[in-house]
Design an enzyme around this catalytic site. Sequence first.
Site, PDB file in Angstrom:
ATOM      1  N   HIS A 135       0.836  -1.210   0.000  1.00  0.00           N
ATOM      2  CA  HIS A 135       0.000   0.000   0.000  1.00  0.00           C
ATOM      3  C   HIS A 135       0.869   1.257   0.000  1.00  0.00           C
ATOM      4  O   HIS A 135       0.621   2.195  -0.769  1.00  0.00           O
ATOM      5  CB  HIS A 135      -0.914  -0.023   1.233  1.00  0.00           C
ATOM      6  CG  HIS A 135      -1.725   1.221   1.425  1.00  0.00           C
ATOM      7  ND1 HIS A 135      -3.046   1.333   1.034  1.00  0.00           N
ATOM      8  CD2 HIS A 135      -1.392   2.424   1.973  1.00  0.00           C
ATOM      9  CE1 HIS A 135      -3.486   2.546   1.331  1.00  0.00           C
ATOM     10  NE2 HIS A 135      -2.507   3.223   1.901  1.00  0.00           N
ATOM     11  N   GLU A 136       1.883   1.280   0.845  1.00  0.00           N
ATOM     12  CA  GLU A 136       2.752   2.460   0.918  1.00  0.00           C
ATOM     13  C   GLU A 136       3.600   2.623  -0.343  1.00  0.00           C
ATOM     14  O   GLU A 136       3.841   3.748  -0.805  1.00  0.00           O
ATOM     15  CB  GLU A 136       3.647   2.382   2.161  1.00  0.00           C
ATOM     16  CG  GLU A 136       2.890   2.364   3.484  1.00  0.00           C
ATOM     17  CD  GLU A 136       1.918   3.518   3.630  1.00  0.00           C
ATOM     18  OE1 GLU A 136       2.179   4.608   3.068  1.00  0.00           O
ATOM     19  OE2 GLU A 136       0.872   3.356   4.281  1.00  0.00           O
TER      20      GLU A 136
END
Length: 274
Positions: A135-136
């Site tokens: 996600h990051e």
Amino acid sequence: MTDFGLKVRMAVVGAILFGFYMLVATFGLMMLGPGAWPIVLIGILILPVIQYKIGKWAALRGAEEMPEEGQFQQIHFMTESLSRKMGIDKPKLMVMDMGTPNAFATGRKGAGVVVVSTELIQLLDQDELEGVIAHELAHIKNRDVVAMVVGSSIAMMVGYVAYFAVLFGGQRNIATYVLAMVASMLANMLVMIFVLAISRYREYVADDDARQAIGSGDPLARALEKISRGAQGRESKLEDSVNAMAIFNADTSLLSQLFATHPPAEKRIQKLRN
């Protein structure tokens, strides 16, 4: 994996923010006089860079570089593997005591940094942590981190312009100072409305990019459930501006609820599992 809708939103909001930025420059010329246009021009060019650098430095205060051995070795390995899959350089990894289980990314593509909290590492299983890392990485790949930092900086500058415009436009008394502060807050909020148009949508995009990278949305969905429960009753040590960039905004203040930077966790989990 970059979402077309996110690109369009960033382009439209970027154009609007540029207009606000030109308003700041115009105010600078009015204050300093037409002969000061070289100073204003230089300021326009270097101020966003300075704001970006300061924002990145402020976000990373208290973080330490993550060792590549011991319990962190597997995190480095999965980050390198995911970075190759997502077509970006492996970002620098850092670890921080955040008070709550959380993670955030900062920096631009090619010079990104992913910071995870010690609380997060202790809380999540390996596949759930992989979902959070993916996600990051998606935020770095999509360049929306830079858009958020620059947008917040422009909102702050517009707030200052509104403050001084009211202050210099009237008599110096208590009422004028109060009116100037109110005008500053309203101007800041006005610009932030456009920034938030990116903020909430970018979380859905990063969730979906992470799902594609790891092959399933369930690990990230489970991670969000655990993070949401783990944040209850705990106070985040992150600044509000950094909370807005984290995978889960632990700020539960009234202002945060009115100007939510993240979609509800329940909706994100539902989308990941659908």
